[in-house]
Design an enzyme around this catalytic site. Structure first.
Site, PDB file in Angstrom:
ATOM      1  N   ASP A  12      61.874-113.352  14.322  1.00  0.00           N
ATOM      2  CA  ASP A  12      61.256-112.100  13.882  1.00  0.00           C
ATOM      3  C   ASP A  12      60.719-111.261  15.042  1.00  0.00           C
ATOM      4  O   ASP A  12      59.726-110.552  14.902  1.00  0.00           O
ATOM      5  CB  ASP A  12      60.128-112.374  12.863  1.00  0.00           C
ATOM      6  CG  ASP A  12      60.633-113.198  11.692  1.00  0.00           C
ATOM      7  OD1 ASP A  12      61.813-113.029  11.328  1.00  0.00           O
ATOM      8  OD2 ASP A  12      59.862-114.030  11.169  1.00  0.00           O
ATOM      9  N   LYS A  15      64.925-108.473  16.504  1.00  0.00           N
ATOM     10  CA  LYS A  15      66.317-108.535  16.969  1.00  0.00           C
ATOM     11  C   LYS A  15      67.180-107.484  16.279  1.00  0.00           C
ATOM     12  O   LYS A  15      68.007-106.821  16.898  1.00  0.00           O
ATOM     13  CB  LYS A  15      66.913-109.924  16.698  1.00  0.00           C
ATOM     14  CG  LYS A  15      66.229-111.051  17.452  1.00  0.00           C
ATOM     15  CD  LYS A  15      66.792-112.412  17.087  1.00  0.00           C
ATOM     16  CE  LYS A  15      66.449-112.881  15.693  1.00  0.00           C
ATOM     17  NZ  LYS A  15      65.019-113.127  15.441  1.00  0.00           N
ATOM     18  N   GLY A  39      66.294-112.666   8.437  1.00  0.00           N
ATOM     19  CA  GLY A  39      65.938-111.379   7.831  1.00  0.00           C
ATOM     20  C   GLY A  39      65.730-110.400   8.962  1.00  0.00           C
ATOM     21  O   GLY A  39      64.766-110.522   9.707  1.00  0.00           O
ATOM     22  N   HIS A  40      66.669-109.491   9.145  1.00  0.00           N
ATOM     23  CA  HIS A  40      66.613-108.539  10.264  1.00  0.00           C
ATOM     24  C   HIS A  40      66.410-107.136   9.699  1.00  0.00           C
ATOM     25  O   HIS A  40      67.274-106.620   8.983  1.00  0.00           O
ATOM     26  CB  HIS A  40      67.898-108.616  11.094  1.00  0.00           C
ATOM     27  CG  HIS A  40      68.099-109.948  11.755  1.00  0.00           C
ATOM     28  ND1 HIS A  40      69.181-110.233  12.551  1.00  0.00           N
ATOM     29  CD2 HIS A  40      67.341-111.080  11.750  1.00  0.00           C
ATOM     30  CE1 HIS A  40      69.082-111.478  13.009  1.00  0.00           C
ATOM     31  NE2 HIS A  40      67.976-112.014  12.523  1.00  0.00           N
ATOM     32  N   GLN A 207      67.379-116.380  14.251  1.00  0.00           N
ATOM     33  CA  GLN A 207      66.242-117.242  14.578  1.00  0.00           C
ATOM     34  C   GLN A 207      65.886-117.026  16.065  1.00  0.00           C
ATOM     35  O   GLN A 207      65.967-115.912  16.518  1.00  0.00           O
ATOM     36  CB  GLN A 207      66.537-118.704  14.243  1.00  0.00           C
ATOM     37  CG  GLN A 207      66.595-118.981  12.746  1.00  0.00           C
ATOM     38  CD  GLN A 207      67.883-118.536  12.066  1.00  0.00           C
ATOM     39  OE1 GLN A 207      68.952-118.835  12.537  1.00  0.00           O
ATOM     40  NE2 GLN A 207      67.780-117.826  10.972  1.00  0.00           N
ATOM     41  N   SER A 281      60.401-111.354   6.450  1.00  0.00           N
ATOM     42  CA  SER A 281      61.407-110.447   5.902  1.00  0.00           C
ATOM     43  C   SER A 281      62.259-111.139   4.850  1.00  0.00           C
ATOM     44  O   SER A 281      62.850-110.490   3.993  1.00  0.00           O
ATOM     45  CB  SER A 281      62.345-109.939   7.005  1.00  0.00           C
ATOM     46  OG  SER A 281      61.638-109.587   8.145  1.00  0.00           O
ATOM     47  N   THR A 283      61.223-114.341   3.113  1.00  0.00           N
ATOM     48  CA  THR A 283      60.462-115.025   2.060  1.00  0.00           C
ATOM     49  C   THR A 283      59.164-114.308   1.695  1.00  0.00           C
ATOM     50  O   THR A 283      58.509-114.688   0.732  1.00  0.00           O
ATOM     51  CB  THR A 283      60.085-116.451   2.525  1.00  0.00           C
ATOM     52  OG1 THR A 283      59.309-116.322   3.731  1.00  0.00           O
ATOM     53  CG2 THR A 283      61.304-117.292   2.800  1.00  0.00           C
ATOM     54  N   GLY A 284      58.765-113.318   2.481  1.00  0.00           N
ATOM     55  CA  GLY A 284      57.511-112.602   2.208  1.00  0.00           C
ATOM     56  C   GLY A 284      56.269-113.399   2.588  1.00  0.00           C
ATOM     57  O   GLY A 284      55.147-112.950   2.377  1.00  0.00           O
TER      58      GLY A 284
HETATM   59  P1  GDP Z   1      64.165-109.990  13.402  1.00  0.00           P
HETATM   60  O1  GDP Z   1      64.317-111.102  12.414  1.00  0.00           O
HETATM   61  O2  GDP Z   1      64.013-110.479  14.802  1.00  0.00           O
HETATM   62  O3  GDP Z   1      65.229-108.942  13.286  1.00  0.00           O
HETATM   63  O4  GDP Z   1      62.763-109.276  13.027  1.00  0.00           O
HETATM   64  P2  GDP Z   1      62.210-108.937  11.553  1.00  0.00           P
HETATM   65  O5  GDP Z   1      62.934-107.767  11.005  1.00  0.00           O
HETATM   66  O6  GDP Z   1      62.129-110.153  10.711  1.00  0.00           O
HETATM   67  O7  GDP Z   1      60.695-108.589  11.896  1.00  0.00           O
HETATM   68  C1  GDP Z   1      60.378-107.582  12.823  1.00  0.00           C
HETATM   69  C2  GDP Z   1      59.463-106.555  12.128  1.00  0.00           C
HETATM   70  O8  GDP Z   1      58.889-105.702  13.100  1.00  0.00           O
HETATM   71  C3  GDP Z   1      60.229-105.629  11.195  1.00  0.00           C
HETATM   72  O9  GDP Z   1      59.365-105.236  10.165  1.00  0.00           O
HETATM   73  C4  GDP Z   1      60.562-104.435  12.090  1.00  0.00           C
HETATM   74  O10 GDP Z   1      60.741-103.239  11.347  1.00  0.00           O
HETATM   75  C5  GDP Z   1      59.334-104.358  12.944  1.00  0.00           C
HETATM   76  N1  GDP Z   1      59.523-103.859  14.327  1.00  0.00           N
HETATM   77  C6  GDP Z   1      60.559-104.080  15.181  1.00  0.00           C
HETATM   78  N2  GDP Z   1      60.271-103.565  16.407  1.00  0.00           N
HETATM   79  C7  GDP Z   1      59.048-103.010  16.309  1.00  0.00           C
HETATM   80  C8  GDP Z   1      58.186-102.361  17.247  1.00  0.00           C
HETATM   81  O11 GDP Z   1      58.494-102.204  18.429  1.00  0.00           O
HETATM   82  N3  GDP Z   1      56.969-101.935  16.784  1.00  0.00           N
HETATM   83  C9  GDP Z   1      56.573-102.118  15.496  1.00  0.00           C
HETATM   84  N4  GDP Z   1      55.374-101.685  15.136  1.00  0.00           N
HETATM   85  N5  GDP Z   1      57.367-102.734  14.593  1.00  0.00           N
HETATM   86  C10 GDP Z   1      58.567-103.183  15.000  1.00  0.00           C
HETATM   87  P1  IMO Z   2      65.192-114.405  11.896  1.00  0.00           P
HETATM   88  O1  IMO Z   2      66.661-114.402  12.266  1.00  0.00           O
HETATM   89  C1  IMO Z   2      61.541-116.762  11.455  1.00  0.00           C
HETATM   90  C2  IMO Z   2      62.057-120.930  10.154  1.00  0.00           C
HETATM   91  C3  IMO Z   2      61.502-121.297   8.785  1.00  0.00           C
HETATM   92  C4  IMO Z   2      61.180-122.757   9.039  1.00  0.00           C
HETATM   93  C5  IMO Z   2      62.317-123.234   9.943  1.00  0.00           C
HETATM   94  C6  IMO Z   2      63.465-123.906   9.202  1.00  0.00           C
HETATM   95  O2  IMO Z   2      64.841-113.383  10.885  1.00  0.00           O
HETATM   96  O3  IMO Z   2      64.340-114.373  13.128  1.00  0.00           O
HETATM   97  P2  IMO Z   2      65.390-123.040   7.583  1.00  0.00           P
HETATM   98  O4  IMO Z   2      65.313-122.271   6.292  1.00  0.00           O
HETATM   99  O5  IMO Z   2      66.171-122.361   8.649  1.00  0.00           O
HETATM  100  O6  IMO Z   2      65.808-124.463   7.376  1.00  0.00           O
HETATM  101  O7  IMO Z   2      63.852-123.126   8.076  1.00  0.00           O
HETATM  102  O8  IMO Z   2      62.791-122.063  10.588  1.00  0.00           O
HETATM  103  N1  IMO Z   2      62.997-119.766  10.151  1.00  0.00           N
HETATM  104  C7  IMO Z   2      62.686-118.555  10.600  1.00  0.00           C
HETATM  105  N2  IMO Z   2      61.506-118.046  11.056  1.00  0.00           N
HETATM  106  N3  IMO Z   2      62.657-115.984  11.442  1.00  0.00           N
HETATM  107  C8  IMO Z   2      63.838-116.476  11.018  1.00  0.00           C
HETATM  108  O9  IMO Z   2      64.994-115.802  11.130  1.00  0.00           O
HETATM  109  C9  IMO Z   2      63.875-117.799  10.527  1.00  0.00           C
HETATM  110  N4  IMO Z   2      64.863-118.580  10.013  1.00  0.00           N
HETATM  111  C10 IMO Z   2      64.305-119.781   9.796  1.00  0.00           C
HETATM  112  O10 IMO Z   2      60.364-120.537   8.472  1.00  0.00           O
HETATM  113  O11 IMO Z   2      59.977-122.869   9.767  1.00  0.00           O
HETATM  114 MG    MG Z   3      63.402-111.896  10.717  1.00  0.00          MG
END
Ligand code: GDP
Ligand code: IMO
Ligand code: MG
Length: 389
Positions: A12, A15, A39-40, A207, A281, A283-284
């Site tokens: 998270d 990416k 969840g991206h 991840q 993103s 599971t909430g």
């Molecule tokens: P990912 O799984 O690595 O793609 O990241 P996620 O989407 O799960 O979580 C990143 C969260 O941060 C999302 O809600 C994005 O919209 C938000 N985000 C990404 N870059 C930035 C940033 O530079 N600043 C802020 N405030 N939010 C960001």
């Molecule tokens: P993105 O790509 C954050 C975590 C889960 C748990 C462990 C194993 O959005 O960064 P799994 O369901 O893969 O067997 O769970 O890994 N986990 C993540 N944490 N971002 C993710 O993906 C994740 N994908 C799995 O919370 O601790």
């Molecule tokens: Mg994510």
């Protein structure tokens, strides 16, 4: 040029947003790892969209879900449908490898059951069936997309899977599962083809390094590799030699269980969670929050062999009076023994905005420890909220 975006913490890091930014200068965007546990989040014309399986490219890209990705057919179909509302042309741009492992309802039930049995040692998985699907594949009993071209073969494999899982989850209705899987498969059948790729490729890792099963905080990890070095093997694209873009947050978060040495609690943690919108993103769930951990970041940069370093969510720390930074540990830093690690956290002066000298000082500390320049700063969730430094 070919590139890969990889997370350097516990996921998270943003990416998806970075992939969206870089996708403009690439022809293809390719997923090779993870599954619907990812969840991206990206924004298309101000509209929020969370990618679980489709690579985070735009309408000008071809998108390839390559063989290392674990596919949940229902999640994929729902995502294709939602994305088509934004980009109708996406329909013709998605390619799915026939080699992909398929998650069935059996593995989702197993995921829940195994977590239950682990009790206080539960991993805190996303319950998307990731671990059991990789395990069934290792037993050579798992489903692959290519099995779906023969109903008879699929029935036989499902019957075996049902037998293997029976001691844990009891009897399952094979006919019912077969019917629902085939219904979903029909919708994606025309997209199942090995992409013949010409042009530049952007790999989208899922991840992050600290969640990698071999290099992360095992057993509190995911089940597919998160390393850039695994991209050729799991995509089938062997000659791309991508430049590695490593992404990290200006602080740290983690979802699920496992060690997190710089985790913080109380008001400061709550403030960080609120300012950063730190809720999963997929599971909430509330993300655990803490300060930046530079010895671990250095470890991740080395394991990922990072060429370009990107800091995200720098804006989230604007207005904090003080900001914690872990520059070293007392004793060794071993990812598998972080439970007993003793991080030393110091505080640096906070900043009002990213032009502040205090922010530049914070960057210098990071660069000194990780021995790399931070080349880009992301300061908001939108694709354009990023600047080189
Ligand atoms: P990912 O799984 O690595 O793609 O990241 P996620 O989407 O799960 O979580 C990143 C969260 O941060 C999302 O809600 C994005 O919209 C938000 N985000 C990404 N870059 C930035 C940033 O530079 N600043 C802020 N405030 N939010 C960001
Ligand atoms: P993105 O790509 C954050 C975590 C889960 C748990 C462990 C194993 O959005 O960064 P799994 O369901 O893969 O067997 O769970 O890994 N986990 C993540 N944490 N971002 C993710 O993906 C994740 N994908 C799995 O919370 O601790
Ligand atoms: Mg994510």
């Amino acid at each position: 040029m070919n590139s890969i975006v990889v997370g350097l913490q516990w996921g998270d890091e943003g990416k998806g947003k970075i992939v969206q930014h870089l996708s403009k200068s690439h022809d293809w965007v390719v997923r090779f790892s993870g599954g619907p546990n990812a969840g991206h989040t990206i924004y298309y014309n101000g509209q929020k969209f969370i990618h679980h399986l489709i690579p985070s490219g735009t309408k000008n890209n071809k998108l390839f879900i390559s063989r290392g990705t674990l596919v949940d057919l229902e999640v994929l179909n729902d995502e294709i449908k939602s994305m088509e509302r934004i980009f109708p042309e996406i329909r013709n741009n998605i390619y799915i490898s026939a080699w992909c492992r398929v998650i069935s309802p059996i593995e989702k039930d197993l995921d829940i059951k195994i977590e239950e049995l682990k009790g206080s040692n539960a991993v805190g998985t996303t319950k998307r069936g990731i671990g059991p699907t990789v395990a069934d594949d290792a037993h050579r009993a798992g489903l692959r997309i290519f099995d779906f071209f023969s109903e008879e073969k699929l029935r036989r494999k499902l019957t075996t899977l049902a037998l293997i899982s029976k001691p844990l989850i009891g009897d399952v209705d094979v006919d019912n599962i077969l019917e629902s899987l085939l219904k979903e498969f029909k919708k994606i059948k025309v997209r199942v083809k090995e992409a013949s790729i010409n042009g530049s490729v952007l790999f989208e890792a899922t991840q992050a390094i600290m969640l990698d099963p071999m290099y992360g905080t095992y057993p509190y990890v995911t089940s597919t590799s998160c390393l850039p070095s695994s991209a050729p093997y799991f995509s089938g694209l062997f000659n791309k030699n991508p430049e590695v873009f490593g992404v990290f947050k200006a602080y740290t978060t983690r979802v699920g269980s496992g060690p997190f040495p710089t985790e913080i609690f109380d008001e400061e943690s709550e403030k960080l969670r609120k300012a950063g919108g730190e809720f999963g993103s997929t599971t909430g769930r509330s993300r655990r929050c803490g300060w930046i951990d530079l010895p671990l970041l250095k470890y991740a940069c080395d394991v990922a062999n990072v060429d370009h370093l990107i800091m995200t969510k720098a804006d989230v720390l604007n207005g904090f009076d003080r900001i914690g930074v872990c520059q070293e540990y007392e004793g060794e830093v071993l990812p598998y023994a972080l439970e007993s690690a003793r991080p030393k956290v110091d505080y640096v002066k906070g900043w009002k905005n990213l032009q502040d000298i205090a922010f530049k000082d914070f960057l210098s500390v990071i660069e000194r420890i990780v021995k790399r320049k931070v080349e880009y700063i992301s300061f908001g969730p939108k694709e354009e909220d990023i600047k080189p430094i």
